[in-house]
Motif scaffolding. Structure first.
Motif, PDB file in Angstrom:
ATOM      1  N   ILE A   1       0.813  -1.222   0.000  1.00 55.22           N
ATOM      2  CA  ILE A   1       0.000   0.000   0.000  1.00 55.22           C
ATOM      3  C   ILE A   1       0.844   1.269   0.000  1.00 55.22           C
ATOM      4  N   TYR A   2       1.806   1.370   0.904  1.00 53.46           N
ATOM      5  CA  TYR A   2       2.457   2.654   1.166  1.00 53.46           C
ATOM      6  C   TYR A   2       3.766   2.883   0.417  1.00 53.46           C
ATOM      7  N   LEU A   3       4.357   1.837  -0.157  1.00 54.42           N
ATOM      8  CA  LEU A   3       5.628   2.015  -0.854  1.00 54.42           C
ATOM      9  C   LEU A   3       5.574   1.933  -2.381  1.00 54.42           C
ATOM     10  N   PRO A   4       4.524   1.377  -3.011  1.00 57.69           N
ATOM     11  CA  PRO A   4       4.590   1.218  -4.471  1.00 57.69           C
ATOM     12  C   PRO A   4       4.904   2.492  -5.254  1.00 57.69           C
TER      13      PRO A   4
ATOM     14  N   TRP B   1      16.312  -0.903  -3.720  1.00 57.25           N
ATOM     15  CA  TRP B   1      15.825  -0.251  -4.935  1.00 57.25           C
ATOM     16  C   TRP B   1      16.926   0.370  -5.781  1.00 57.25           C
ATOM     17  N   GLY B   2      18.139   0.484  -5.233  1.00 50.58           N
ATOM     18  CA  GLY B   2      19.250   1.022  -6.013  1.00 50.58           C
ATOM     19  C   GLY B   2      19.251   2.530  -6.177  1.00 50.58           C
TER      20      GLY B   2
ATOM     21  N   MET C   1      14.474   2.075   6.308  1.00 51.27           N
ATOM     22  CA  MET C   1      13.777   2.724   5.200  1.00 51.27           C
ATOM     23  C   MET C   1      14.740   3.392   4.223  1.00 51.27           C
ATOM     24  N   GLN C   2      15.752   4.086   4.745  1.00 51.94           N
ATOM     25  CA  GLN C   2      16.621   4.880   3.871  1.00 51.94           C
ATOM     26  C   GLN C   2      17.756   4.063   3.257  1.00 51.94           C
ATOM     27  N   ASN C   3      18.381   3.237   4.044  1.00 51.01           N
ATOM     28  CA  ASN C   3      19.509   2.460   3.524  1.00 51.01           C
ATOM     29  C   ASN C   3      19.080   1.127   2.929  1.00 51.01           C
ATOM     30  N   LYS C   4      18.403   0.323   3.741  1.00 47.72           N
ATOM     31  CA  LYS C   4      18.124  -1.047   3.319  1.00 47.72           C
ATOM     32  C   LYS C   4      17.121  -1.118   2.176  1.00 47.72           C
ATOM     33  N   ILE C   5      16.022  -0.345   2.263  1.00 51.92           N
ATOM     34  CA  ILE C   5      15.018  -0.401   1.190  1.00 51.92           C
ATOM     35  C   ILE C   5      15.365   0.553   0.061  1.00 51.92           C
TER      36      ILE C   5
ATOM     37  N   SER D   1       8.784   5.455  -8.362  1.00 53.53           N
ATOM     38  CA  SER D   1       9.472   6.739  -8.563  1.00 53.53           C
ATOM     39  C   SER D   1      10.972   6.540  -8.721  1.00 53.53           C
ATOM     40  N   ILE D   2      11.514   5.552  -8.003  1.00 55.34           N
ATOM     41  CA  ILE D   2      12.950   5.291  -8.072  1.00 55.34           C
ATOM     42  C   ILE D   2      13.284   4.366  -9.237  1.00 55.34           C
ATOM     43  N   LYS D   3      12.592   3.248  -9.342  1.00 57.60           N
ATOM     44  CA  LYS D   3      12.975   2.209 -10.297  1.00 57.60           C
ATOM     45  C   LYS D   3      12.476   2.475 -11.717  1.00 57.60           C
ATOM     46  N   GLU D   4      11.386   3.233 -11.870  1.00 53.09           N
ATOM     47  CA  GLU D   4      10.849   3.523 -13.200  1.00 53.09           C
ATOM     48  C   GLU D   4      11.115   4.967 -13.627  1.00 53.09           C
ATOM     49  N   ALA D   5      10.876   5.913 -12.724  1.00 50.39           N
ATOM     50  CA  ALA D   5      11.061   7.321 -13.077  1.00 50.39           C
ATOM     51  C   ALA D   5      12.467   7.812 -12.788  1.00 50.39           C
ATOM     52  N   ASN D   6      13.256   7.026 -12.017  1.00 49.94           N
ATOM     53  CA  ASN D   6      14.614   7.428 -11.662  1.00 49.94           C
ATOM     54  C   ASN D   6      14.664   8.812 -11.023  1.00 49.94           C
TER      55      ASN D   6
END
Length: 745
Positions: free
Chosen positions: A224-227, A268-269, A259-263, A232-237
């Protein structure tokens, strides 16, 4: 202007502010499916140059880049050609320049900008191309004002209808959310500006937002809360992300390692920068070590920030290494190179408050307006035999570019609904305006409304007798009436959530009495979030919903009322009959105190209403038209699919009415045989289709099978279960026209 995959060709029209008259005819557009929006990632080709710059910097210069040295900027290093990193707010357009060290306007005479429709309006269009158009247009304005970072979009899920920033967010649905966020971000960044996606993450209430500790199970977090953040990161960069105020599972988001480092970074790169929300930082070493790059704020001198003098002291004391500081400086330099702020002569210059941009704002507004009811066909307004129209309501003249607590826009053009009607109606029709109700708040100790709006506005609900009687007389003596009611940006505001769903300022009584004296009354609600419209829905025959709709909002609204535009907006959230029906309130898990647990889990918004079989006042995805559409020939390209395939749903939409228009086909998916709890249905595809009157249009929607996955907590993996799924095709979550079974093998 650089445009990726989408060519926008708009003609400037030199017209005055009051009479701006864009082409309101509904025409066919060549629409790209949402999957066509692509973006390049952050380049690594400047790493050698970055190494050389870092090697020449002093510790003080490095630290200066990690915190604000004014309200919306960090320090550069002039001797090395490293510029200041300039930021601006952008949910409604580019914010006016403010003072270096406080929120007072800087007093410039060249910082007027286009006021764009709010994100709720964009979501109501269900049109990813308009999301791109908004991003591209506002990105040009950011460059014209020499900005490097646009603090937008806000992609938090609408968890409660009472949220003070509901108007600023897109939707309650994670799928629609990401399909609008991605093109919006690409549009911004196509102009050499960083989008800053906010507020990361689970930042879903203004009440106690500075410290509330949010808890969700992992599946709810992921589904719910992260998609939208992930896309935004993986598709929109996206080049930057804003850390939120609140805590998550015990740690403030701006110092949250998970949240900031691991995810965000490891999983997500993400290679961009994380910027804190203003005054959202609570530590020095922990914040940097756990992923934050830049601290921004407002409440103390800039050198007293956690990442300023305290960071210098911590480094000299050996509590954190200069190598760690270099890592964050590297990220900032990397994105500065990415947006051509360093060593580039061909950076986009941008443009500000042009006719093209006003046209962009108009286009969004025109597709966002939702027709909720039209029982006696008062809409579109037929002018035969109409000599006089009563226009009633404070919202007919209320301007919303500025207001409330939070970012607004200083603009030279904001067409109000009354202005729009005057611009569009023939001169022989008399318009008689009555304010009807006063925007009044209870007094506090300082008799300042701004103080009230910070702590949930308390309104005076009694109508002013003189204004009330004037409205009744005007309505009684007119051939027909239009009431403009609802909310405004002083009432819906950042930093406070509403107390309830009630319409403020005694409007419900006013509307009831006007309908009694003149049944030929159209009710137009203007707002960003649901209200209690039970009585108004029952008693009015024609009901429209509009939004905080930008510089051209009044003209777009008038065009819909008059039928120059066929309304095609669909609700991006569920409007409940009562607040107790909404999941966060039904589970008594809003607002919490020091902490809040999202007890409804994955059943947010319509998922809750549909799964629990609770009838809403108006469902998610709902919106009528002046014409009538029929769906036929619904089917799929196959009956059985593997996990790596795409489901292609094909169908035909026929326009059997008398006006051209758009319909939004929506595909929801159910999995009755799932081994885990799932919502009764979930949106997994949509397509906004133009169909000429009397014609039919073939269309399709493609859904990757992987979109059917759920997050399995035991394995930390996305799982697509085998079995039979039901594809439910309709035009709202509650109006399913046909079900098609498919098998996943």
């Amino acid at each position: 202007m650089r445009v990726r995959l989408l060519v926008l060709s708009l003609t400037a029209i030199a017209l005055s502010v009051s009479s701006c008259n864009f082409d309101a005819k509904t025409t066919k557009e060549d629409r790209l499916p949402p999957s066509q929006f692509k973006s390049d990632g952050i380049s690594m080709e400047n790493e050698t140059k970055i190494d050389a710059l870092i090697a020449q910097m002093t510790l003080e210069e490095k630290v200066g880049m990690l915190h604000g040295n004014s309200m919306f900027a960090t320090a550069g290093v002039e001797r090395l050609g490293i510029p200041t990193l300039n930021m601006t707010d952008g949910p409604l357009g580019i914010r006016e320049e403010i003072s270096k060290d406080n929120w007072a306007p800087a007093g410039w005479d060249n910082d007027f900008a286009t006021y764009y429709p709010a994100a709720g309006s964009v979501a109501a269009t269900w049109n990813p191309e308009l999301a791109y158009k908004f991003g591209n247009s506002v990105g040009q304005e950011a460059r014209a004002r020499d900005k490097d970072v646009l603090l937008s979009p806000a992609v938090n899920i609408i968890r409660t209808p009472l949220g003070g920033r509901t108007y600023e967010y897109f939707t309650e649905d994670p799928f629609l959310n990401k399909k609008l966020a991605v093109p919006f971000i690409i549009g911004i960044q196509d102009n050499d500006v960083m989008a800053c996606v906010k507020h990361y993450a689970v930042n879903n209430q203004e009440t106690n937002r500075d410290y509330v500790d949010v808890n969700t199970d992992e599946r709810t977090l992921r589904e719910i809360y992260l998609p939208a953040f992930k896309a935004s990161i993986k598709e929109a960069n996206a080049y930057s992300v804003m850390g939120a105020y609140n805590k998550f599972r015990g740690d403030f988001l701006c110092e949250n390692d998970y949240m900031q480092n691991k995810i965000l970074r490891d999983e997500w790169g993400f290679k961009g920068i994380i910027i804190s929300d203003w005054a959202a930082v609570h530590s020095t070493v922990k914040s940097l070590m756990n992923g934050l790059d830049i601290e921004m704020g407002t409440r103390k001198p800039f050198n007293e920030y956690f990442l300023a003098d305290k960071l210098l002291a911590a480094t000299k004391a050996g509590e954190i290494s200069e190598k760690e500081i270099d890592k964050h400086v590297r990220r900032i330099l990397r994105v500065l190179f990415q947006v051509k702020a360093i060593e580039s002569a061909d950076r986009i210059k941008g443009s500000l408050a042009t006719e093209e941009h006003y046209k962009d704002a108009y286009d969004i507004a025109a597709e966002s307006i939702v027709l909720l009811k039209n029982e006696h066909k008062l809409l579109p307004l037929k002018l035969d035999g109409i000599n006089s129209i009563a226009v009633i309501g404070n919202n007919a003249t209320k301007k919303n570019a500025l207001g409330g607590f939070g970012a607004g826009v200083k603009t030279k053009r904001e067409v109000t609904p009354l202005d729009g009607l005057k611009n569009r109606l023939p001169e022989n029709i008399e318009i008689n305006y009555a304010e009807g109700y006063l925007e009044r708040y209870t007094k506090n100790d300082n008799d300042q409304k701004s103080e009230i709006t910070l702590n949930t506005p308390t309104t005076v609900t009694a109508l002013d007798p003189e204004k009330f009687q004037e409205a009744l007389e005007v309505a009684k003596n007119a051939d027909m009436a239009i009431i403009f009611a609802g909310s405004n940006r002083d009432y819906e505001t950042e930093a406070s959530d509403r107390k309830d769903l009630s319409l403020p300022f005694g409007q419900e009584e006013l509307i009831e009495k006007v309908l009694a004296v003149n049944p030929k009354t159209i009710v137009v609600m203007i707002g960003g979030a649901p209200f209690d419209l039970n009585t108004i829905k029952a008693e009015s025959s024609s009901l429209l919903w509009s939004w905080f709709n930008g510089s051209e909002g009044g003209n777009a609204l008038a065009d819909v009322i008059l039928g120059n535009i066929n309304p095609s907006g669909k609700l991006p959230w569920t409007m409940p009959k009562k607040i107790e029906d909404s999941p966060a309130h039904a589970t008594h898990s809003f607002p919490g105190d020091g902490s809040v647990t999202y007890e409804e889990g994955i059943l947010v918004g319509y998922r809750w209403f549909d799964t629990k079989n609770i009838e809403p006042l108006y469902p998610f995805g709902y919106g009528l038209s002046y014409t009538h559409f029929e769906f036929s020939k619904i089917g799929t390209n196959k009956e059985s699919y593997s996990e790596d395939e795409e489901i292609k749903i094909h169908f035909t939409i026929s326009n059997t009415g008398s006006q051209d228009g758009h319909e939004v086909a929506q595909v929801y998916v159910s999995h009755p045989g799932s081994s885990v709890e799932k919502a009764e249905k979930e949106l997994k595809g949509f397509n906004k289709v133009f169909v000429s009157k009397g014609a039919s249009q073939d269309a399709s929607i493609s859904i990757p099978v992987k979109e059917l996955a759920f997050y399995q907590e035991a394995t930390d993996k996305w799982i697509v279960e085998k079995g039979t799924y039901l594809l439910k095709i309709g035009n709202s979550s509650r109006n399913i026209l046909q079900e098609v079974p498919i098998k996943i093998h």
